[in-house]
Scaffold this motif. Structure first.
Motif: not given
Length: 128
Positions: A104-105, A11-12, A108-111, A3-6
């Motif tokens: 997955m968020f 979404i949130f 993605e942030v960790m990545r 999931i793309n973090p943006v």
């Protein structure tokens, strides 16, 4: 499926509000308390330590998450809009909700954070 973090930031968001910054405006400064993390919807942001630009990040990347998770809650760098920017943002409560509800968020942030750290450690290695 990643999931793309943006997209996750969008979404949130409880309200479809974004922060906008013109080129040259400081988004936050090193040492300040950090209440939000950001996702770049449009534009570029320079991350500065001292008087040196250590990285320029662009649309699709996230930044500022460190202040949300670090015990002292302060910024480690200064963020400046390199171009006009449109940023999504999450406070700690929404960040924790996103991490809990969408693992997955968190990955993605960790990545993103890991990639930034690798580039700082190995600035000439373009594969980092």
């Amino acid at each position: 499926m990643a999931i793309n973090p943006v997209e996750t930031v969008r979404i949130f968001q409880r309200q479809p509000e974004f922060k906008t910054y013109p080129a040259g405006q400081v988004i936050f400064e090193r040492g300040q308390r950090g209440d939000y993390m950001y996702g770049i919807i449009e534009g570029e942001v320079e991350l500065v330590v001292g008087d040196k630009v250590v990285e320029t990040i662009e649309s699709g990347d996230v930044f500022g998450e460190g202040a949300l998770i670090h015990p002292d809650g302060t910024r480690a760098s200064t963020a400046i809009a390199k171009s006009g920017c449109k940023l999504a943002y999450l406070d700690l409560e929404r960040f924790l909700f996103a991490v809990q509800e969408t693992p997955m968020f968190a990955l993605e942030v960790m990545r993103s954070y890991s990639n930034r750290l690798r580039r700082l450690k190995h600035p000439l290695d373009l594969t980092a």
